[in-house]
Design a protein around this motif. Structure first.
Motif, PDB file in Angstrom:
ATOM      1  N   ARG A 479      -1.676  12.856 -18.565  1.00  0.00           N
ATOM      2  CA  ARG A 479      -1.464  13.927 -19.536  1.00  0.00           C
ATOM      3  C   ARG A 479      -0.759  15.107 -18.890  1.00  0.00           C
ATOM      4  O   ARG A 479       0.082  15.759 -19.512  1.00  0.00           O
ATOM      5  N   GLU A 480      -1.107  15.401 -17.625  1.00  0.00           N
ATOM      6  CA  GLU A 480      -0.507  16.540 -16.919  1.00  0.00           C
ATOM      7  C   GLU A 480       0.822  16.169 -16.271  1.00  0.00           C
ATOM      8  O   GLU A 480       1.350  16.923 -15.463  1.00  0.00           O
ATOM      9  N   ARG A 481       1.317  14.984 -16.612  1.00  0.00           N
ATOM     10  CA  ARG A 481       2.623  14.508 -16.141  1.00  0.00           C
ATOM     11  C   ARG A 481       2.684  14.442 -14.618  1.00  0.00           C
ATOM     12  O   ARG A 481       3.688  14.785 -13.999  1.00  0.00           O
ATOM     13  N   ASP A 482       1.570  13.996 -14.021  1.00  0.00           N
ATOM     14  CA  ASP A 482       1.592  13.706 -12.593  1.00  0.00           C
ATOM     15  C   ASP A 482       2.615  12.597 -12.367  1.00  0.00           C
ATOM     16  O   ASP A 482       2.592  11.566 -13.054  1.00  0.00           O
ATOM     17  N   PRO A 483       3.533  12.758 -11.419  1.00  0.00           N
ATOM     18  CA  PRO A 483       4.638  11.790 -11.271  1.00  0.00           C
ATOM     19  C   PRO A 483       4.174  10.391 -10.906  1.00  0.00           C
ATOM     20  O   PRO A 483       4.862   9.408 -11.217  1.00  0.00           O
ATOM     21  N   GLY A 484       3.016  10.252 -10.259  1.00  0.00           N
ATOM     22  CA  GLY A 484       2.580   8.913  -9.871  1.00  0.00           C
ATOM     23  C   GLY A 484       3.611   8.256  -8.948  1.00  0.00           C
ATOM     24  O   GLY A 484       4.541   8.919  -8.464  1.00  0.00           O
ATOM     25  N   LEU A 512       0.019  -2.187 -13.026  1.00  0.00           N
ATOM     26  CA  LEU A 512       0.685  -3.334 -12.400  1.00  0.00           C
ATOM     27  C   LEU A 512      -0.261  -3.919 -11.349  1.00  0.00           C
ATOM     28  O   LEU A 512      -0.722  -3.205 -10.452  1.00  0.00           O
ATOM     29  N   VAL A 513      -0.548  -5.201 -11.462  1.00  0.00           N
ATOM     30  CA  VAL A 513      -1.414  -5.877 -10.496  1.00  0.00           C
ATOM     31  C   VAL A 513      -0.540  -6.524  -9.428  1.00  0.00           C
ATOM     32  O   VAL A 513       0.137  -7.522  -9.686  1.00  0.00           O
ATOM     33  N   ALA A 514      -0.534  -5.935  -8.245  1.00  0.00           N
ATOM     34  CA  ALA A 514       0.260  -6.462  -7.132  1.00  0.00           C
ATOM     35  C   ALA A 514      -0.615  -7.410  -6.317  1.00  0.00           C
ATOM     36  O   ALA A 514      -1.131  -7.057  -5.252  1.00  0.00           O
ATOM     37  N   HIS A 515      -0.755  -8.608  -6.838  1.00  0.00           N
ATOM     38  CA  HIS A 515      -1.678  -9.570  -6.232  1.00  0.00           C
ATOM     39  C   HIS A 515      -1.260 -10.975  -6.642  1.00  0.00           C
ATOM     40  O   HIS A 515      -0.734 -11.185  -7.740  1.00  0.00           O
ATOM     41  N   PRO A 516      -1.475 -11.960  -5.775  1.00  0.00           N
ATOM     42  CA  PRO A 516      -1.062 -13.330  -6.104  1.00  0.00           C
ATOM     43  C   PRO A 516      -1.702 -13.883  -7.369  1.00  0.00           C
ATOM     44  O   PRO A 516      -1.181 -14.836  -7.957  1.00  0.00           O
ATOM     45  N   GLY A 534       7.886   4.025 -14.149  1.00  0.00           N
ATOM     46  CA  GLY A 534       7.079   3.996 -15.361  1.00  0.00           C
ATOM     47  C   GLY A 534       5.694   3.429 -15.181  1.00  0.00           C
ATOM     48  O   GLY A 534       4.874   3.462 -16.112  1.00  0.00           O
ATOM     49  N   VAL A 535       5.383   2.919 -14.001  1.00  0.00           N
ATOM     50  CA  VAL A 535       4.048   2.365 -13.736  1.00  0.00           C
ATOM     51  C   VAL A 535       3.097   3.510 -13.375  1.00  0.00           C
ATOM     52  O   VAL A 535       3.420   4.359 -12.545  1.00  0.00           O
ATOM     53  N   ASP A 536       1.922   3.541 -13.985  1.00  0.00           N
ATOM     54  CA  ASP A 536       0.938   4.576 -13.666  1.00  0.00           C
ATOM     55  C   ASP A 536       0.086   4.178 -12.461  1.00  0.00           C
ATOM     56  O   ASP A 536      -0.153   4.983 -11.564  1.00  0.00           O
ATOM     57  N   ILE A 537      -0.397   2.950 -12.457  1.00  0.00           N
ATOM     58  CA  ILE A 537      -1.337   2.507 -11.430  1.00  0.00           C
ATOM     59  C   ILE A 537      -0.913   1.144 -10.907  1.00  0.00           C
ATOM     60  O   ILE A 537      -0.659   0.227 -11.688  1.00  0.00           O
ATOM     61  N   SER A 557       1.030   9.171  -5.227  1.00  0.00           N
ATOM     62  CA  SER A 557       0.418  10.439  -5.621  1.00  0.00           C
ATOM     63  C   SER A 557      -1.066  10.434  -5.255  1.00  0.00           C
ATOM     64  O   SER A 557      -1.584  11.397  -4.698  1.00  0.00           O
ATOM     65  N   LEU A 558      -1.733   9.334  -5.560  1.00  0.00           N
ATOM     66  CA  LEU A 558      -3.170   9.213  -5.314  1.00  0.00           C
ATOM     67  C   LEU A 558      -3.450   7.801  -4.828  1.00  0.00           C
ATOM     68  O   LEU A 558      -2.956   6.836  -5.413  1.00  0.00           O
ATOM     69  N   ILE A 559      -4.205   7.681  -3.749  1.00  0.00           N
ATOM     70  CA  ILE A 559      -4.682   6.372  -3.299  1.00  0.00           C
ATOM     71  C   ILE A 559      -6.191   6.350  -3.470  1.00  0.00           C
ATOM     72  O   ILE A 559      -6.894   7.256  -3.008  1.00  0.00           O
ATOM     73  N   VAL A 560      -6.677   5.313  -4.137  1.00  0.00           N
ATOM     74  CA  VAL A 560      -8.112   5.165  -4.369  1.00  0.00           C
ATOM     75  C   VAL A 560      -8.568   3.845  -3.767  1.00  0.00           C
ATOM     76  O   VAL A 560      -7.949   2.806  -3.998  1.00  0.00           O
ATOM     77  N   LEU A 561      -9.637   3.898  -3.002  1.00  0.00           N
ATOM     78  CA  LEU A 561     -10.251   2.690  -2.455  1.00  0.00           C
ATOM     79  C   LEU A 561     -11.567   2.443  -3.177  1.00  0.00           C
ATOM     80  O   LEU A 561     -12.467   3.282  -3.145  1.00  0.00           O
ATOM     81  N   ASP A 562     -11.691   1.310  -3.852  1.00  0.00           N
ATOM     82  CA  ASP A 562     -12.966   0.920  -4.443  1.00  0.00           C
ATOM     83  C   ASP A 562     -13.727   0.057  -3.440  1.00  0.00           C
ATOM     84  O   ASP A 562     -13.126  -0.719  -2.697  1.00  0.00           O
ATOM     85  N   GLU A 563     -15.055   0.202  -3.443  1.00  0.00           N
ATOM     86  CA  GLU A 563     -15.883  -0.453  -2.421  1.00  0.00           C
ATOM     87  C   GLU A 563     -15.339  -0.081  -1.041  1.00  0.00           C
ATOM     88  O   GLU A 563     -14.994  -0.933  -0.208  1.00  0.00           O
TER      89      GLU A 563
END
Length: 914
Positions: A479-484, A512-516, A534-537, A557-563
Motif C-alpha cells: 500500500r505504501e508503494r515499497d519498491p520490493g 513467486l515461488v523460486a523452488h523446484p 512486479g513481483v511482491d514476494i 527490500s525485506l528479507i524474512v526467514l521463517d523457522e
C-alpha cells in the motif's frame, strides 16, 4: 569467519549446556534438568539431585541454604541466589523459635523483579517472571515450615542442620540510625539481642551488653558463646568489627562520625551472611547505595535510520537524576571519601572511581564529537553490556556502579515504540483476515521496525499466527508503494503453507515461488532477475539459497526467514549465504525461545542486526565473563536484545483469552526419492490392473492401492515390510522432526495419531530420539487395564512428552488434556473420526490452546483428497468405505488416475536438484 565459528561452539558447550541444570516448566515450576552433572564435585550433584527429587522448593532450599560455597553452573547459581535471598529474609525475622510457625514473610517484589530480568539462559527461562518467583517464594516458605515441623519445631536445630552461616541468625541485631542533633557525630549505633516477645507479639530487644551480663550472672557460658557466635564469624571477615569487639566498644551505645558509619554500611552484606540482623536507614541499599552518578545521554535527536544511525552523546554529573551544579561538584571534590552530605542527604563518594568513570566517558565523548555514537555501540552502552575488549571489561563494574546511560528524547520514544508498539496503520481491507489484538500489535511492531530500518525477530509461540502478521506487513508495504521485491526464506516443507495462507488472506500480493516444486530446476538456475518486475514476494527454501546464485544479485527490500533457527550454526554454508544477501531490513520468525541458547542468539542477531552483539569471538569473551561473575547477571544482555524480539506465549493470560480453543493447520510434507519412486510404480501398476477389471474385483484393487499409497506416503518401510524405518526415507518423518523439536524446546506435549497399528512403534522410537526420553504408546493390542495408568502418566506435568496412538484405539474414551499439540500423521479422510481423536486433547478440562497439525504429502492423492474434503464436494464422510457415498472406487479410470497421479516436482520439493 572461521574464528567466530569456533568461538560460538565453545560458548555453547561450556556455558549453555551447563546452564541446563536448573529448568522451568511451562507452568512455572522449577525442576532439575537432565544435565545436572556439570559441577566440580560428584557429591554436590548427588545432594542437589536428591533434594530436587523431593520437590522444586526443597531443591532450591538445598541450593540457598546448604550449597553456599559449591561451584555451580549459571542456572543453578541463579537458583541459589534466589533461595539465599529467601533464607536471609527468613532468618532475619525468625528471631525466636516461638514465632516460626506463624511467621508471614513478605514477598520482596522489587528484588524478585531484578532477579527475573537477570535470569541466565536455561530451559524454560521464557516462562520466568516476578510472579513465578513469588510463587517459588511461597513454596519455599511452606517447605521450611514442613522441614522445621519434621525436626520437632526447633528452628535452631533446623538451622544448624543446614549450614553454619545460618546458625543462630536473628539473635543479635546491629542498629544504625541518624543522629541529626549532632553535627560532629551524626550517626548512632547500638548492638542488641532479642530478649522476649511482648503480649502484642513484638520482639523486644535489650542492649547486647546487658544480655551478656545476664548470661554471666547466670553462669551460662554456653548460652553466651551461642549468642556471640555470629558476631565472631563476622569479625573474622571484618577487621573493623574485630577492632570494635576487641576494644569492647561493641557492647555499648556509640555516636559515630561519617567515616565510622561508612565502614559499618560497607560491611552490611558480611554481617547478614554471618547470621546477624542489621537495621539501617532506608536510604542505604547495600547493593545499590546512593551515589552521585555520571549520566550519559544518548540520542536526544534523530540522526539517520537503521543500524547506520549515529546518536548524539552528552555527559553530566547527577544525583537522583538531577544535574549537579558547579558548586556541588566542588563540594564533592573537596570532601573525603565515604559518606558525604549532598543536596540534603547522605551519599557514598569514592573520588578515585568517580574520576576514573568520568575520564572514561569524557574520552568516549571526545571520540564521538564529530559523528556521534553508532547505533550498535549506543545500544550496548544503554544496556550495560560491555562487549568491547578486555580493557572495557576491567572498567565495566566500576562504570556500572558510578554511571548511568539513559536514552535521550528521540531514542527513548523510539525504543518505547519497539517495546510497546501502539496504534499503526491497519492492513485492512487488503488483508482478508480479522486480526486479534496481539496480532495487530505484532503487525505494528514489524511495520515500525521496517520504518526504522532495523531488524527484528517475531518469536511468538507456535499457533499464534506469525504468518498472518507478516502478510499484514507485506500488505502495508505494498500500500505504501515499497519498491520490493521481498525475499521470504522458509523450510521447503512450509512453502505450500505459505502459498495457501497468502492465497487465503492476501490474494493481492504477487508471489513467486523460486523452488523446484514450482519451477523446473534448470529454468530456476538460469532465472533472469528482470523477471522479478512486479513481483511482491519471492519465496524460496533454505537449501535453494545455496543453489541459486542470482538471489545474491538482488537488492531486496525485506528479507524474512521463517523457522529462523535454521541459521543457528554460523559456520554452515547455508547460513553464510543467507547472511551475505543484500537487503534494507531483515526479519526472523521463530516459535522457539531464542534468548536461552547464547550461541544461537549470536548467530540470529548476526543476521537481523549485524554488529549489535559484536563478533562471535568478542561475544564469547563477554559470555565467559558473565559466567565467571560471582553474581550471575544476564540482565544487560537481555536488555540489549529485548527491543528486537517480540515474543508472546500461549500461556500469557492476555493472549490466551483472545485465542480460539482449537487451531487446525495443514503440515505439508515432501516425499523422499524412495517414496516418490515407489509411489510412481504403484500408479503405473494400478493403471495396468484397472484396465482389465470391473465390479467387485476392481473395487478391491482400488481399495488395496489406495491403502498402498497411504503406506508409501507414511514411510516406504510400511509398504515394503522391511522393518527398517530410516527417518531420512520419509518426508513425513522429516516434517514430524521439525515440528516436535520445537515442541520439545518449549516443554510442551504432543499426541500423534496414526490409523495403522504397525506405525505406532516406529513413530514412538523416532520421537524418543527427538525428545531425548521415552514416551507412551497405545493401540488395539494395549490391555484395557493399562490405559488408565498411561493416561495418568501422560497427564502429570513431568510425565512423558509424547503419546503415539492408533486412531481407532485412542480416538475415544481418553482424556489427554496435557497435550498442546495433536498430530494426524496419516489421514482417515473422515473429518468426524479425526475430530473425535483431536478431542482427546481439546475437551472439558483443557486450559491451553490446542494446535492440530494435519500431515499432507504434496503432489499425491493425500493432497487431492484433502482439497476435496475442504471443498465439501461429497467427501466429508468416509471416502474409502461406507453406504451409498460417492466412493473413489466408483470413479472412472481416467478420474481415478488423475486423483492418484504423482506431481513429481511438487512432491519431491528439496529432493529434486538441478
Amino acid at each position: 569467519m572461521a574464528e567466530s565459528d569456533s568461538a560460538v561452539s565453545v560458548s555453547r558447550a561450556d556455558l549453555v549446556d551447563a546452564g541446563q541444570d536448573l529448568a522451568i516448566s511451562p507452568a512455572g515450576r522449577v525442576f532439575l534438568g537432565s544435565a545436572s552433572g556439570r559441577t566440580d564435585a560428584p557429591t554436590v550433584t548427588t545432594r542437589i539431585a536428591k533434594a530436587f527429587a523431593r520437590s522444586g522448593a526443597h531443591g532450591l532450599l538445598q541450593l540457598g541454604a546448604l550449597e553456599l560455597g559449591s561451584p555451580l553452573p549459571p542456572a543453578l547459581a541463579f537458583g541459589r541466589e534466589f533461595a539465599h535471598l529467601f533464607m536471609a529474609r527468613f532468618t532475619s525475622v525468625a528471631a525466636l523459635p516461638e514465632q516460626w510457625a506463624t511467621l508471614v514473610l513478605p514477598v520482596p517484589s522489587t528484588e524478585l523483579q531484578e532477579l527475573a530480568t537477570a535470569v541466565p539462559p536455561m530451559t524454560g527461562a521464557e516462562y520466568l517472571n516476578a510472579a513465578v518467583l513469588a510463587s517459588w517464594w511461597e513454596d519455599l516458605h511452606e517447605a521450611v515450615r514442613e522441614d522445621v515441623a519434621a525436626s520437632g519445631g526447633d528452628i535452631d536445630a533446623w538451622l544448624r542442620s543446614k549450614h553454619p552461616s545460618w546458625n543462630l541468625v536473628g539473635r543479635v541485631c546491629f542498629h544504625l540510625a541518624e543522629n541529626k542533633g549532632n553535627a560532629q557525630a551524626p550517626f548512632a549505633f547500638l548492638a542488641t539481642c532479642a530478649s522476649h516477645v511482648s503480649k502484642d507479639a513484638r520482639v523486644q530487644h535489650v542492649p547486647l551488653g546487658r544480655a551478656l551480663q545476664g548470661y554471666s550472672d547466670a553462669q551460662d557460658r554456653a548460652g553466651m558463646l551461642k549468642l556471640l557466635l555470629p558476631v565472631h564469624k563476622a569479625a573474622e571477615q571484618t577487621p573493623w568489627l574485630k577492632a570494635q569487639l576487641d576494644a569492647g566498644k561493641l557492647f555499648h551505645p556509640q555516636a559515630w562520625a561519617p567515616p565510622e558509619a561508612y565502614q559499618f554500611l560497607r560491611n552490611v552484606p558480611v554481617f547478614e551472611a554471618s547470621g546477624l540482623v542489621v537495621r539501617i536507614p532506608d536510604w542505604w541499599k547495600p547493593r545499590h547505595p546512593p551515589r552521585p552518578q555520571v549520566r550519559v545521554n544518548l540520542g536526544k535527536k534523530a540522526s539517520g535510520l537503521g543500524l547506520d544511525t549515529m546518536l548524539d552523546f552528552e555527559v553530566e554529573l547527577t544525583l537522583d537524576g538531577e544535574p549537579l551544579s558547579h558548586a556541588e561538584w566542588n563540594q564533592l571534590v573537596s570532601a573525603s571519601d565515604g559518606l558525604v552530605r549532598l543536596k540534603g542527604r547522605w551519599v557514598e563518594v569514592d573520588r578515585a572511581k568517580l574520576d576514573a568513570v568520568l575520564a572514561h566517558w569524557k574520552k568516549v565523548q571526545r571520540s564521538a564529537e564529530r559523528d556521534g555514537v553508532s547505533w550498535s555501540d549506543g545500544m550496548r552502552l544503554l544496556s550495560g553490556a560491555a562487549l568491547d575488549g578486555e580493557a572495557a571489561a576491567e572498567l565495566a563494574q566500576t562504570t556500572a556502579e558510578w554511571s548511568t546511560v539513559v536514552a535521550g528524547d528521540w531514542l527513548h520514544k523510539t525504543l518505547a515504540q519497539l517495546r510497546e508498539p501502539g496504534d499503526g496503520p491497519d492492513p485492512h481491507p487488503e488483508l482478508k483476515a480479522q486480526l486479534r489484538p496481539y496480532q495487530r500489535q505484532g503487525v505494528h511492531w514489524l511495520w515500525w521496525l521496517n520504518r526504522l530500518r532495523l531488524g527484528g525477530c517475531l518469536a511468538d509461540d507456535m499457533g499464534l499466527g506469525k504468518t498472518v502478521q507478516l502478510l499484514g506487513l507485506f500488505s502495508l508495504l505494498k500500500r505504501e508503494r515499497d519498491p520490493g521485491p521481498h525475499l521470504l526464506v522458509v523450510p521447503a516443507s512450509l512453502i505450500a503453507n505459505w502459498q495457501a495462507e497468502a492465497a487465503r488472506f492476501a490474494p493481492h500480493l504477487r508471489m513467486l515461488v523460486a523452488h523446484p516444486s514450482a519451477i523446473p530446476s534448470r529454468e530456476l538456475a538460469a532465472f533472469c532477475v528482470q523477471r522479478l518486475e512486479g513481483v511482491d514476494i519471492v519465496v524460496t527454501s533454505y537449501a535453494s539459497t545455496v543453489r541459486l546464485p542470482w538471489l545474491a544479485e538482488v537488492q531486496w527490500s525485506l528479507i524474512v526467514l521463517d523457522e529462523a533457527q535454521a541459521i543457528k550454526n554460523p559456520g554452515a554454508q547455508q547460513t553464510r549465504k543467507i547472511k551475505a544477501l543484500k537487503s534494507r531490513v531483515r526479519i526472523a520468525l521463530t516459535g522457539t525461545p531464542v534468548e536461552n541458547r547464547l550461541g544461537d542468539l549470536w548467530s540470529l542477531f548476526d543476521f537481523i542486526c549485524p554488529g549489535l552483539l559484536g563478533s562471535a569471538t568478542t561475544f564469547n569473551r563477554f559470555v565467559r565473563r558473565l559466567a565467571d561473575n560471582a553474581h550471575v547477571d544476564y540482565a544487560p544482555l537481555r536488555r540489549l536484545v529485548q527491543p528486537y524480539i517480540l515474543r508472546r506465549l500461549k500461556s500469557d493470560k492476555r493472549v490466551i483469552a483472545d485465542l480460539p480453543d482449537k487451531t487446525e493447520v495443514k503440515a505439508y510434507c515432501a516425499l523422499s526419492r524412495l517414496q516418490a519412486s515407489l509411489y510412481q510404480q504403484a500408479v503405473e501398476a494400478l493403471a495396468m490392473q484397472i484396465e482389465t477389471l470391473d465390479g467387485i474385483a476392481r473395487r478391491g484393487v482400488v481399495l488395496a492401492f489406495l491403502m498402498r499409497f497411504k503406506q508409501i506416503c507414511n514411510h516406504p518401510s510400511q509398504w515394503l515390510g522391511d522393518g527398517a524405518y530410516r527417518p531420512q526415507d520419509s518426508g513425513k518423518f522429516a516434517r514430524l522432526r521439525e515440528l516436535t523439536e520445537a515442541v520439545a524446546l518449549r516443554q510442551e506435549k504432543v499426541l500423534v495419531f496414526t490409523q495403522f497399528q504397525e506405525m505406532t512403534a516406529p513413530l514412538s522410537e523416532f520421537l524418543q530420539g527427538v525428545f531425548g526420553r521415552p514416551g507412551l504408546l497405545l493401540h488395539g493390542g494395549t490391555a484395557v487395564k493399562e490405559r488408565a495408568a498411561l493416561v495418568q502418566a501422560f497427564q502429570s506435568e513431568q510425565g512423558p512428552p509424547f503419546f503415539v496412538l492408533s486412531l481407532k484405539a485412542g480416538g475415544t474414551g481418553l482424556n489427554l488434556t496435557a497435550a498442546s499439540h495433536v498430530v494426524h500423521f496419516d489421514r482417515w479422510w473422515n473429518p468426524a473420526v479425526e475430530n473425535q481423536a483431536t478431542d482427546r486433547a481439546y475437551r472439558i478440562g483443557q486450559r491451553r490452546n490446542v494446535l492440530v497439525h494435519k500431515f499432507v504429502c504434496r503432489g499425491t492423492v493425500e493432497e487431492k483428497i484433502d482439497a476435496l474434503v475442504e471443498a465439501k464436494l461429497g467427501l466429508s464422510e468416509q471416502i474409502i468405505e461406507g453406504g451409498g457415498q460417492a466412493l473413489l472406487t466408483e470413479l472412472s479410470n481416467d478420474e481415478l488416475l488423475r486423483m492418484v497421479t504423482l506431481d513429481i516436482d511438487s512432491a519431491l520439493g528439496e529432493g529434486k536438484t538441478g
